[in-house]
Design an enzyme around this catalytic site. Structure first.
Site, PDB file in Angstrom:
ATOM      1  N   ASP A  62      -8.630  10.940  14.431  1.00  0.00           N
ATOM      2  CA  ASP A  62      -7.319  10.637  14.991  1.00  0.00           C
ATOM      3  C   ASP A  62      -7.017  11.621  16.131  1.00  0.00           C
ATOM      4  O   ASP A  62      -7.177  12.823  15.955  1.00  0.00           O
ATOM      5  CB  ASP A  62      -6.291  10.758  13.855  1.00  0.00           C
ATOM      6  N   ARG A  86      -7.936   5.368  16.984  1.00  0.00           N
ATOM      7  CA  ARG A  86      -6.808   4.448  17.107  1.00  0.00           C
ATOM      8  C   ARG A  86      -6.739   3.844  18.510  1.00  0.00           C
ATOM      9  O   ARG A  86      -5.658   3.567  19.030  1.00  0.00           O
ATOM     10  CB  ARG A  86      -5.501   5.164  16.763  1.00  0.00           C
ATOM     11  N   GLU A 100      -2.619   5.163  -2.377  1.00  0.00           N
ATOM     12  CA  GLU A 100      -3.495   6.049  -1.606  1.00  0.00           C
ATOM     13  C   GLU A 100      -3.736   7.316  -2.426  1.00  0.00           C
ATOM     14  O   GLU A 100      -2.889   8.202  -2.487  1.00  0.00           O
ATOM     15  CB  GLU A 100      -2.873   6.422  -0.257  1.00  0.00           C
ATOM     16  N   HIS A 126      -7.483   4.423   9.880  1.00  0.00           N
ATOM     17  CA  HIS A 126      -6.801   5.110  10.972  1.00  0.00           C
ATOM     18  C   HIS A 126      -6.856   6.624  10.827  1.00  0.00           C
ATOM     19  O   HIS A 126      -6.439   7.341  11.734  1.00  0.00           O
ATOM     20  CB  HIS A 126      -5.340   4.650  11.030  1.00  0.00           C
ATOM     21  N   ASP A 127      -7.361   7.108   9.698  1.00  0.00           N
ATOM     22  CA  ASP A 127      -7.464   8.552   9.454  1.00  0.00           C
ATOM     23  C   ASP A 127      -8.887   9.081   9.604  1.00  0.00           C
ATOM     24  O   ASP A 127      -9.108  10.282   9.424  1.00  0.00           O
ATOM     25  CB  ASP A 127      -6.977   8.885   8.036  1.00  0.00           C
ATOM     26  N   ARG A 142       0.880  -1.168   0.000  1.00  0.00           N
ATOM     27  CA  ARG A 142       0.000   0.000   0.000  1.00  0.00           C
ATOM     28  C   ARG A 142       0.914   1.214   0.000  1.00  0.00           C
ATOM     29  O   ARG A 142       1.835   1.322   0.812  1.00  0.00           O
ATOM     30  CB  ARG A 142      -0.913  -0.026   1.226  1.00  0.00           C
ATOM     31  N   ASP A 174       1.666   5.070   0.408  1.00  0.00           N
ATOM     32  CA  ASP A 174       1.193   6.267   1.092  1.00  0.00           C
ATOM     33  C   ASP A 174       1.441   7.519   0.244  1.00  0.00           C
ATOM     34  O   ASP A 174       2.480   7.639  -0.410  1.00  0.00           O
ATOM     35  CB  ASP A 174       1.919   6.379   2.444  1.00  0.00           C
TER      36      ASP A 174
END
Length: 588
Positions: A468, A472, A357, A423-424, A326, A328
């Protein structure tokens, strides 16, 4: 007919090779403006008595968005080359649409009038790994999934789940913790895990890489990773790692050398530095991710940087047999780097999955020479707005998804990474205002739609959290604090997805999108297999008509196993508030 709305171009999502023999050709027309479309086509070198020889075939309407209808023809040119145009009819009007414009009759004196697909080269095919279409992913933020080896936890790590996380807190999650819970993932039906960065970095999220060739010591070591990958593969689970190649961390060795030696550093050209000495206030005088001084942007066009990063990419595949990368902030790296990246990793492992991404239109990266897929944020946004926030109507939702599907070739959609949370982003249950019924609908949609679905750790048991760092939190392992009903719902949907090929690989068609009661009906079809999904996204019970003639068919309720013969021309389904049903449609 509105000529200004009629559009085609002989590339990208409008004209592409679906496989080594088949071309897909699409046409866009104004919504509800055209009654019938035919593809006019022939080999550019087939002539007889001074006239080009062509034939026609009907095109089928594959969907509509808010403005346009989309039409598709699938053709197998015997010599892998094609000239073509379109014959459109509405009422008594007829138009022939070519690359040079509109005509009342098809020109036959020169093929130059027509659109051209010069040659179907196998090497130019967009080819994502076939296994991705059948994969259900599970995203893990390693620092928060499970602590399997307290001896390597960071100094000052908090007891597991003892408090809400902060941007800088640690709880000791590690790779051994993931190994310890692989049976949980296998029971759920997961067949792929995506790990956010695991390489050495000072932060808890590890997007500020200090060493791309080392596992962060608080996560474990290389032997632990080898064990994780081996155990995953034994259970039929693929492993995808996160590559942060747009930028490094402040502690990355070459950047530290630049900080120390300034313009004399041999690494100064590894970065985008505008002037020396380096400064961080009021903003960095070197390029970074966003304006974060701790994340200096790498110059991926520099030969040494390129070689270093390509060595990183191939090292973890060669030595650890990972199944995907993946990427980023993939859109901020030059296209040439990604072309060479693809060549390098595919030469080593042809079926490795390359996921970028990208939050916007990603067609420039999805032409077969760079990525296999991108993270499908447009789909996630539409789903959250319709099911969770309820600020989008059923028809708007269907229109939005049809627009997304027709923005890319079919095989791109089949490999798309369909996430709902990460996670964002805030947790699903939080976005749904605590209403588990809405979360169930989100999972129902995600696990029955075209693409490769990904579940963010803990969403399947009803974890909560805002943006965030709240999203998390530590994974909840206490069974008394898990929503088991939601877990079983997700588990059942994954099992059905595995059982019915149409749910994984079928074409999607929206059959009804009613704005008065906000119900939605869509079908997934693969060959002779059809599954209908009927959803009541309303806080009131509803009687929803099935928009097909079901006479002569068996309907099988996939949630209960109930099977009955449809004898009436029309059937109505009674659904409770936020209710749903899935029917397999079978012939008598």
């Amino acid at each position: 007919m509105r000529k200004e709305a009629i559009h085609h171009r002989s590339t990208d999502n409008f004209a592409y090779a679906y496989d080594s023999e088949t071309l897909h050709l699409r046409l866009q027309t104004k919504k509800n403006d055209v009654d019938h479309v035919e593809l006019l086509f022939g080999d550019p070198y087939e002539w007889h008595d001074g006239a080009w020889q062509f034939q026609t075939m009907p095109m089928r309407k594959t969907g509509s968005d808010g403005l346009f209808d989309y039409w598709l023809a699938e053709v197998k040119p015997p010599y892998r080359r094609l000239r073509y145009g379109f014959v459109l009819r509405a009422g008594g009007e007829k138009l022939v649409y070519t690359e040079k414009g509109f005509y009342h009759e098809a020109p036959s004196d020169d093929t130059a009038y027509y659109f051209c697909f010069p040659f179907l080269h196998r090497v130019d095919l967009f080819q994502a790994p076939d296994w991705v279409k059948d994969t259900v992913w599970y995203q893990i933020f390693p620092e928060r999934f499970a602590n399997g080896n307290p001896a390597i936890s960071p100094k000052g790590a908090r007891p597991w789940g003892s408090e809400d996380p902060t941007p800088t807190s640690f709880f000791g999650g590690d790779l051994q913790g993931i190994i310890d819970h692989l049976d949980y993932l296998a029971d759920l039906g997961i067949t792929g895990i995506y790990l956010t960065p695991i390489f050495r970095a000072p932060s808890n999220h590890k997007y500020d890489t200090a060493d791309y060739f080392e596992i962060d010591p608080h996560f474990g070591d290389k032997e632990t990773l080898k064990t994780l990958v081996k155990r995953c593969h034994e259970k039929g689970i693929r492993v995808m790692l996160d590559a942060v190649f747009n930028h490094c961390g402040y502690e990355f060795g070459p950047f530290q050398d630049v900080l120390k030696n300034g313009a004399a550093s041999r690494y100064k050209d590894w970065f985008h530095i505008r002037e020396f000495p380096l400064q961080t206030e009021p903003r960095p005088n070197y390029d970074t991710f966003a304006f974060v001084p701790q994340m200096p942007k790498l110059n991926t066009a520099h030969p040494e940087v390129k070689r270093y990063l390509l060595d990183v990419a191939t090292y973890w595949i060669r030595e650890f047999d990972i199944d995907g990368w993946r990427l980023d902030v993939a859109n901020e790296i030059d296209h040439q780097f990604w072309r060479e990246f693809r060549q390098a990793v595919k030469a080593l492992k042809p079926d490795v999955y390359i996921l970028g991404e990208i939050w916007h239109d990603a067609m420039p990266w999805l032409r077969g020479d760079q990525f296999d897929a991108v993270m499908n944020y447009p789909l996630a946004d539409a789903a959250l707005r319709f099911f969770a926030k309820e600020d989008m109507s059923a028809s708007e939702f269907a229109d939005r998804l049809m627009h997304v599907l027709h923005s890319y070739p079919k095989q791109v959609n089949e490999a798309a990474f369909n996430l709902l949370g990460s996670h964002d982003t805030p947790r699903l249950l939080t976005v749904c205002g605590g209403d588990v019924r809405k979360v169930k609908l989100l999972f129902l949609f995600q696990l029955t739609f075209t693409g490769s679905p990904c579940i963010y750790y803990g969403d399947e048991i009803g974890m909560t959290g805002g943006n965030d760092p709240e999203c998390r939190k530590c994974m909840v392992w206490d069974p008394e604090k898990q929503n088991k009903e939601l877990y079983e719902h997700v588990k059942q949907l994954i099992a059905l997805r595995k059982q019915y090929r149409a749910l994984r690989r079928g074409d999607v068609a929206f059959l009804a999108a009613d704005d008065e009661v906000n119900h939605l009906v869509y079908a997934k079809t693969d060959g002779n297999e059809t599954v209908m999904i009927i959803i009541n996204r309303s806080n009131e019970a509803a009687e929803i008509p099935m928009p097909i003639d079901a006479r002569g068919k068996w309907l099988v309720n996939l949630l209960t196993g109930e099977r009955f013969a449809a004898e009436a021309e029309t059937l109505c389904v009674s659904l409770p508030p936020y209710g749903f049903v899935l029917y397999a449609v079978e012939s008598w």
